[in-house]
Design a protein around this motif. Structure first.
Motif, mmCIF file in Angstrom:
data_model
loop_
_atom_site.group_PDB
_atom_site.id
_atom_site.type_symbol
_atom_site.label_atom_id
_atom_site.label_comp_id
_atom_site.label_asym_id
_atom_site.label_seq_id
_atom_site.Cartn_x
_atom_site.Cartn_y
_atom_site.Cartn_z
ATOM 1 N N ASP A 136 0.820 -1.207 0.000
ATOM 2 C CA ASP A 136 0.000 0.000 0.000
ATOM 3 C C ASP A 136 0.859 1.265 0.000
ATOM 4 N N ARG A 137 1.978 1.234 0.728
ATOM 5 C CA ARG A 137 2.882 2.399 0.721
ATOM 6 C C ARG A 137 3.440 2.651 -0.680
ATOM 7 N N ILE A 138 3.812 1.590 -1.378
ATOM 8 C CA ILE A 138 4.337 1.747 -2.741
ATOM 9 C C ILE A 138 3.280 2.364 -3.638
ATOM 10 N N TYR A 139 2.043 1.905 -3.508
ATOM 11 C CA TYR A 139 0.980 2.437 -4.364
ATOM 12 C C TYR A 139 0.644 3.888 -4.001
ATOM 13 N N GLU A 140 0.575 4.183 -2.705
ATOM 14 C CA GLU A 140 0.215 5.534 -2.264
ATOM 15 C C GLU A 140 1.276 6.562 -2.645
ATOM 16 N N LEU A 142 4.243 5.940 -4.753
ATOM 17 C CA LEU A 142 4.870 5.827 -6.074
ATOM 18 C C LEU A 142 3.867 5.537 -7.180
ATOM 19 N N HIS A 143 2.649 5.116 -6.805
ATOM 20 C CA HIS A 143 1.515 4.994 -7.737
ATOM 21 C C HIS A 143 1.612 3.823 -8.710
ATOM 22 N N PHE A 144 2.359 2.794 -8.382
ATOM 23 C CA PHE A 144 2.304 1.563 -9.171
ATOM 24 C C PHE A 144 2.107 0.380 -8.241
ATOM 25 N N THR A 145 1.714 -0.747 -8.806
ATOM 26 C CA THR A 145 1.381 -1.918 -7.999
ATOM 27 C C THR A 145 2.504 -2.946 -8.017
ATOM 28 N N VAL A 146 2.555 -3.717 -6.956
ATOM 29 C CA VAL A 146 3.521 -4.813 -6.843
ATOM 30 C C VAL A 146 2.806 -6.055 -6.335
ATOM 31 N N ASN A 147 3.353 -7.205 -6.664
ATOM 32 C CA ASN A 147 2.979 -8.462 -6.025
ATOM 33 C C ASN A 147 4.041 -8.805 -5.003
ATOM 34 N N ILE A 148 3.623 -9.396 -3.895
ATOM 35 C CA ILE A 148 4.573 -9.803 -2.859
ATOM 36 C C ILE A 148 4.339 -11.268 -2.521
ATOM 37 N N GLY A 149 5.388 -12.076 -2.643
ATOM 38 C CA GLY A 149 5.350 -13.470 -2.235
ATOM 39 C C GLY A 149 6.019 -13.630 -0.889
#
Length: 408
Positions: A136-140, A142-149
């Motif tokens: 959520d911090r990355i999206y808020e 930097l405005h792009f999405t990530v997947n986390i395993g």
């Protein structure tokens, strides 16, 4: 606590970053919402697809296929050329943000990295909640999405991050392997290329589960050392640690983004204790002593402040680092809500090097008397160092959460 590793992977990195930059420059179209790709150029129809949008994927467009082929599948496809300088800047911004959680990071490509969650696990309710906070911090910001395993091994974390996308969090613990990983085609196993997959299928090995249950001697006979590696990965075996590059001669540090903004100094100092324990443990593991300690605060409005001071003498004791960190915190904090706390050591020297002792490192004559023994309330530096060594030994044998400090 056993090892917990995160694999963080940007969803369609090149396309996402190009889309963001175009939106910043006034574009009314988000490339992520239309059939689009990064790679080559539309006029020459040369090059290959480096990244694709989700709408482009619906046309059957694949990464690494020729641009000309992608255009045949979708004539209205929007094509953008790659901008590697731009991508490096976004990658750097993501790594900077992740380093606010921990410096135990290993970047393996421009858009993916491993994070060792184990040293900071005690600061969060669960690995999944911590991963959600990172996502959520990355999206808020930097405005792009990530997947986390999330998994106890790098290969499993990598596999988990490739499950359903975008912006998802997936776990892959040993008990989940038979359900989540073994039914997948063998071609989806990390480090199984096209030729190896074809050869495995020629032997009747169709799924990762079938590969996991194949005699490893059969695999080594046909694939040599790579056969053993494929068998180990299929069984979730990967002892490779997260190889962070933070432990340079300059210093060793640790920081964490808090679940909620903190305004209570007692709560803030509990976090400082955990950070100092992490830093001091890594100093001891590296055989180094810190000559300077820095405390960093990031406030709720993302403004930063830091303060540093020299230690009385180079040290790697949790108690000594913590006491100095608390003193720095009291001088630094302006009562605003805190979003991040960090502790960093610098001016490092090897344990074996001669150092200037402070008067507090010298044995006092009074300590030999019964009066000193009965009235002393604060353990001596020597006893604190013995305590650190004992805690290190217990954690090494039984795990990082086997024993915790109640405070100082």
């Amino acid at each position: 606590m056993s090892t917990i590793i995160f694999h963080i992977d940007v969803n369609s990195a090149y396309l996402s970053w190009t889309a963001l930059e175009k939106l910043k420059n006034g574009s009314s179209v988000d490339l992520r919402t239309i059939p689009s790709i990064i790679g080559g150029d539309e006029k020459s129809r040369r090059g290959i697809v480096l990244a694709k949008s989700i709408p482009a994927k619906k046309y059957g467009i694949q990464t690494a296929e020729p641009v000309a082929s992608a255009l045949r599948k979708c004539p209205s496809l929007v094509i953008e050329s790659p901008d590697h300088k731009l991508y490096r800047s976004y990658s750097h911004a993501m790594m900077e943000l992740l380093s606010s959680f921990t410096s135990d990071l290993e970047q393996v490509s421009i858009d993916e990295c491993y994070l060792d969650f184990t040293p900071i696990a005690r600061l969060y309710p669960s690995p999944v909640e911590a991963a959600a906070l990172i996502r959520d911090r990355i999206y808020e910001e930097l405005h792009f999405t990530v997947n986390i395993g999330i998994a106890p091994a790098k290969v499993l974390a990598k596999m988990a991050s490739d499950f359903e996308k975008p912006g998802k969090i997936h776990t892959l613990f040993p008990e989940e392997i038979p359900v989540k990983m073994w039914p997948l085609p063998v071609s989806e196993l990390f480090m199984v290329g096209r030729r190896s997959a074809e050869k495995l299928m020629g032997f009747g090995i169709q799924t990762i589960g079938e590969l996991a249950h194949t005699d490893p001697s059969f695999l080594t006979a046909h694939f040599k050392s790579h056969g053993r590696l494929m068998w180990e990965f299929a069984n979730g075996i990967d002892p490779t640690p997260v190889l962070s590059q933070k432990q340079e001669a300059k210093g060793i540090g640790s920081s964490t983004t808090l679940r909620e903004d903190v305004t209570d100094p007692t709560e803030a100092k509990k976090v400082l204790l955990a950070l100092c324990e992490s830093v001091s443990g890594r100093l001891r593991s590296a055989g180094q002593l810190a000559g300077t300690i820095t405390v960093e605060i990031k406030y709720h409005d993302f403004t930063k402040a830091s303060h540093q001071a020299r230690t009385l003498s180079p040290c790697n004791s949790t108690g000594e680092l913590y006491n100095l960190a608390c003193s720095l915190f009291d001088q630094l904090w302006d009562r605003r809500p805190i979003r991040l706390l960090g502790v960093r050591s610098s001016r490092l020297v090897s344990v074996g090097e001669p150092v200037q002792l402070s008067i507090f490192d010298l044995p006092l004559a009074a300590e030999a008397g019964a009066e000193a023994k009965s009235s002393a309330k604060t353990p001596s530096p020597q006893k604190l160092r013995q305590l650190d060594r004992a805690l290190d030994s217990i954690r090494k044998k039984y795990g990082t959460d086997a024993i915790k400090r109640g405070g100082y």
